[in-house]
Design a protein around this motif. Structure first.
Motif, PDB file in Angstrom:
ATOM      1  N   HIS A 126       0.814  -1.220   0.000  1.00 14.09           N
ATOM      2  CA  HIS A 126       0.000   0.000   0.000  1.00 14.09           C
ATOM      3  C   HIS A 126       0.855   1.281   0.000  1.00 14.09           C
ATOM      4  O   HIS A 126       0.554   2.233  -0.729  1.00 14.09           O
ATOM      5  N   HIS A 130       1.180   4.590  -2.605  1.00 15.59           N
ATOM      6  CA  HIS A 130       1.122   6.043  -2.383  1.00 15.59           C
ATOM      7  C   HIS A 130       2.269   6.739  -3.119  1.00 15.59           C
ATOM      8  O   HIS A 130       2.090   7.822  -3.683  1.00 15.59           O
ATOM      9  N   SER A 151       0.638   9.589   5.794  1.00 13.81           N
ATOM     10  CA  SER A 151      -0.717   9.027   5.763  1.00 13.81           C
ATOM     11  C   SER A 151      -1.183   8.775   7.192  1.00 13.81           C
ATOM     12  O   SER A 151      -0.598   9.271   8.151  1.00 13.81           O
ATOM     13  N   GLY A 152      -2.244   7.981   7.314  1.00 12.43           N
ATOM     14  CA  GLY A 152      -2.767   7.679   8.651  1.00 12.43           C
ATOM     15  C   GLY A 152      -1.893   6.687   9.392  1.00 12.43           C
ATOM     16  O   GLY A 152      -1.909   6.623  10.613  1.00 12.43           O
ATOM     17  N   GLY A 153      -1.120   5.905   8.654  1.00  9.97           N
ATOM     18  CA  GLY A 153      -0.302   4.868   9.290  1.00  9.97           C
ATOM     19  C   GLY A 153       1.194   5.093   9.156  1.00  9.97           C
ATOM     20  O   GLY A 153       1.976   4.474   9.876  1.00  9.97           O
ATOM     21  N   GLY A 178      -1.003  11.621  10.108  1.00 11.21           N
ATOM     22  CA  GLY A 178      -2.466  11.534   9.984  1.00 11.21           C
ATOM     23  C   GLY A 178      -3.120  11.106  11.287  1.00 11.21           C
ATOM     24  O   GLY A 178      -4.196  11.599  11.660  1.00 11.21           O
ATOM     25  N   ASP A 182      -5.958  12.980  13.505  1.00  9.96           N
ATOM     26  CA  ASP A 182      -7.198  12.324  13.935  1.00  9.96           C
ATOM     27  C   ASP A 182      -7.393  12.443  15.445  1.00  9.96           C
ATOM     28  O   ASP A 182      -8.503  12.675  15.930  1.00  9.96           O
ATOM     29  N   GLY A 195      -8.404  14.679   9.814  1.00 14.35           N
ATOM     30  CA  GLY A 195      -7.526  15.554   9.027  1.00 14.35           C
ATOM     31  C   GLY A 195      -8.263  16.692   8.326  1.00 14.35           C
ATOM     32  O   GLY A 195      -7.977  17.871   8.588  1.00 14.35           O
ATOM     33  N   GLU A 199      -8.209  20.761   9.244  1.00 13.04           N
ATOM     34  CA  GLU A 199      -7.799  21.740   8.214  1.00 13.04           C
ATOM     35  C   GLU A 199      -8.862  22.834   8.049  1.00 13.04           C
ATOM     36  O   GLU A 199      -8.543  24.014   7.992  1.00 13.04           O
ATOM     37  N   GLY A 284      -2.662  10.351   2.602  1.00 11.60           N
ATOM     38  CA  GLY A 284      -3.819  11.191   2.920  1.00 11.60           C
ATOM     39  C   GLY A 284      -3.494  12.598   3.389  1.00 11.60           C
ATOM     40  O   GLY A 284      -4.171  13.557   3.005  1.00 11.60           O
ATOM     41  N   VAL A 285      -2.447  12.739   4.196  1.00 14.57           N
ATOM     42  CA  VAL A 285      -2.116  14.068   4.737  1.00 14.57           C
ATOM     43  C   VAL A 285      -1.661  15.010   3.615  1.00 14.57           C
ATOM     44  O   VAL A 285      -1.795  16.234   3.729  1.00 14.57           O
ATOM     45  N   ASN A 288      -3.749  17.857   2.334  1.00 12.10           N
ATOM     46  CA  ASN A 288      -3.934  19.054   3.165  1.00 12.10           C
ATOM     47  C   ASN A 288      -3.540  20.339   2.414  1.00 12.10           C
ATOM     48  O   ASN A 288      -2.420  20.454   1.910  1.00 12.10           O
ATOM     49  N   THR A 315      -5.333  10.511  -1.064  1.00 12.42           N
ATOM     50  CA  THR A 315      -6.032   9.619  -0.131  1.00 12.42           C
ATOM     51  C   THR A 315      -6.190   8.249  -0.812  1.00 12.42           C
ATOM     52  O   THR A 315      -5.919   8.101  -2.004  1.00 12.42           O
ATOM     53  N   ASP A 316      -6.636   7.251  -0.044  1.00 10.26           N
ATOM     54  CA  ASP A 316      -6.634   5.883  -0.567  1.00 10.26           C
ATOM     55  C   ASP A 316      -7.476   5.721  -1.842  1.00 10.26           C
ATOM     56  O   ASP A 316      -8.615   6.185  -1.916  1.00 10.26           O
TER      57      ASP A 316
HETATM   58  O1  KG4 Z   1      -3.465   7.609   2.947  1.00  4.70           O
HETATM   59  P1  KG4 Z   1      -4.746   7.583   3.701  1.00  4.70           P
HETATM   60  O2  KG4 Z   1      -6.021   7.877   2.955  1.00  4.70           O
HETATM   61  O3  KG4 Z   1      -4.923   6.210   4.445  1.00  4.70           O
HETATM   62  C1  KG4 Z   1      -3.834   5.547   5.037  1.00  4.70           C
HETATM   63  O4  KG4 Z   1      -3.107   4.842   4.286  1.00  4.70           O
HETATM   64  O5  KG4 Z   1      -3.636   5.776   6.241  1.00  4.70           O
HETATM   65  O6  KG4 Z   1      -4.565   8.615   4.906  1.00  4.70           O
HETATM   66  C2  KG4 Z   1      -5.564   8.824   5.851  1.00  4.70           C
HETATM   67  C3  KG4 Z   1      -5.079   9.882   6.821  1.00  4.70           C
HETATM   68  C4  KG4 Z   1      -6.041  10.110   7.982  1.00  4.70           C
HETATM   69  O7  KG4 Z   1      -5.318  10.131   9.180  1.00  4.70           O
HETATM   70  C5  KG4 Z   1      -6.628  11.474   7.655  1.00  4.70           C
HETATM   71  O8  KG4 Z   1      -7.025  12.207   8.798  1.00  4.70           O
HETATM   72  C6  KG4 Z   1      -5.471  12.146   6.939  1.00  4.70           C
HETATM   73  O9  KG4 Z   1      -4.909  11.132   6.138  1.00  4.70           O
HETATM   74  N1  KG4 Z   1      -5.933  13.238   6.085  1.00  4.70           N
HETATM   75  C7  KG4 Z   1      -5.597  14.523   6.286  1.00  4.70           C
HETATM   76  C8  KG4 Z   1      -6.310  15.269   5.317  1.00  4.70           C
HETATM   77  N2  KG4 Z   1      -7.051  14.411   4.553  1.00  4.70           N
HETATM   78  C9  KG4 Z   1      -6.806  13.159   5.053  1.00  4.70           C
HETATM   79  N3  KG4 Z   1      -4.782  15.102   7.189  1.00  4.70           N
HETATM   80  C10 KG4 Z   1      -4.659  16.438   7.138  1.00  4.70           C
HETATM   81  N4  KG4 Z   1      -5.326  17.234   6.275  1.00  4.70           N
HETATM   82  C11 KG4 Z   1      -6.152  16.691   5.333  1.00  4.70           C
HETATM   83  N5  KG4 Z   1      -6.812  17.476   4.473  1.00  4.70           N
END
Ligand code: KG4
Ligand code: ZN
Length: 351
Positions: A126, A130, A151-153, A178, A182, A195, A199, A284-285, A288, A315-316
């Motif tokens: 995964h 990205h 990302s979130g992880g 991320g 959260d 996230g 923002e 995901g981040v 932003n 994002t995913d």
């Molecule tokens: O890459 P992703 O979609 O899933 C993973 O692989 O983790 O990332 C999700 C993360 C979440 O923690 C979410 O809060 C964060 O990305 N995220 C953001 C924004 N959009 C998603 N963090 C900050 N600002 C954003 N606009």
């Protein structure tokens, strides 16, 4: 002939049509990619609304939603691409990292489909997906370059030396960026996903609250979000205990700057140190707005070319899995039908 022996002898096509499947978290996604760089279709079904009452992704609910969405998602991805299943050259699937039950749905579906069509099954990491979102964004993008992954992880600065040769220059020592967004969202009373909500609120505030400087006095490419997150939580709790007013938008804005300025600084430092000219972002981040605007400014100042995937590729999604799948396809990194999902794999792993 065994399935794996048969597909190992499959001849490779430069303009291969790859169906990609992603189900590592709360998005069930399918996409058809041509020649590794052209998106013919992209379908994303999210179970996000189901998780909102619980303040985060509930793994069992995510898995159940994947089982109901996967067939529809794949059928629509194939139909939207204007092809049929028989036109496919390979199937790429996210096998890790992620929620094990969620991953298993995609892996099982992909295995069955690849086996029944007699075409290669490509296991995709995964996180590598990205990184590969950059190849869909800039068709001329070629390694070497630096990728800022948040990302979130995961949070990491990666030296993409070649399509398959990654060196992780540094990463988070505790929470991912991320994850910190959260958790801060939760303490500010904002709903999941944190996230985008942080923002949004940050836009109404000012960066006027002093928060700890991450890994003060330490150079290198590591990050630590735990101290920053705890400082925000303590700030809010102290104010609440004393019955004092506090401005949530200012907290969101100050946290966002502290969390993201350091990513920009270290990413550009890595580009300079390695003598590269290109920075790409993923995860995901990287959707932003504050991060994107400031990266554009800073890259312009430093003469660095920025590869900025559109938000839906940050994002995913399954298109990035298809782009990475193509890279692995060209190297015949095919899996047998005993491929298993893996909740925790190394950032750089290809199997
Ligand atoms: O890459 P992703 O979609 O899933 C993973 O692989 O983790 O990332 C999700 C993360 C979440 O923690 C979410 O809060 C964060 O990305 N995220 C953001 C924004 N959009 C998603 N963090 C900050 N600002 C954003 N606009
Ligand atoms: Zn992701």
């Amino acid at each position: 002939m065994k399935y794996i022996d048969k597909i190992k002898t499959a001849s490779l096509k430069e303009d291969a049509l790859i169906l990609a499947i992603e189900s590592s978290c709360d998005e069930t996604a399918g996409s058809v990619i041509k020649g590794g760089r052209e998106i013919l279709s992209s379908v994303i079904m999210s179970s996000m609304t189901e998780h909102i009452p619980f303040g985060g992704v509930v793994p069992e609910i995510a898995s159940r939603m994947h089982t109901t969405a996967i067939s529809l998602t794949v059928e629509k991805a194939v139909k939207d691409a204007g092809i049929t299943l028989n036109d496919l050259d390979a199937i790429a699937v996210t096998f890790g990292s992620g929620l094990i039950g969620a991953l298993l749905v995609g892996v099982s579906y992909a295995k069955a489909l690849a086996f029944s069509l007699g075409i290669p099954l490509i296991p995709v990491n995964h996180v590598r997906g990205h990184v590969s979102a950059g190849y869909l964004t800039d068709k001329a993008l070629k390694p070497p370059f630096i990728c800022l992954l948040a990302s979130g992880g995961h949070t990491a600065i990666i030296d993409v030396k070649d399509y398959v040769d990654f060196e992780v220059l540094g990463g988070t020592l505790d929470d991912a960026a991320g994850e910190a967004f959260d958790k801060v969202a939760r303490v500010l009373g904002l709903s999941y996903p944190g996230g985008p909500n942080v923002e949004r609120l940050a836009r109404e505030g000012e960066n006027n609250i002093e928060l700890p400087v991450m890994l003060k006095g330490k150079s290198g490419y590591d990050f630590s979000y735990s101290g920053l997150k705890t400082a925000v939580i303590n700030y809010v709790h102290t104010k609440e205990q004393k019955g004092e007013y506090y401005n949530k938008a200012d907290i969101a804005c100050s946290f966002q700057s502290s969390a993201l300025d350091v990513l920009i600084k270290k990413a550009l430092q890595a580009v300079k140190e390695r003598g590269y000219k290109v920075l790409s972002i993923g995860g995901g981040v990287s959707a932003n707005g504050y991060l994107r605007e400031n990266l554009i400014k800073e890259c312009e100042k430093s003469g660095v070319k920025l590869v900025l995937p559109e938000k839906k590729l940050c994002t995913d999604n399954a298109s990035m899995i298809g782009a990475e799948g193509y890279i692995q396809y060209l190297r015949k990194n095919f899996a047998d039908i005993d491929l298993n999902a893996n909740a925790f794999i190394d950032i750089t792993a290809t199997r």
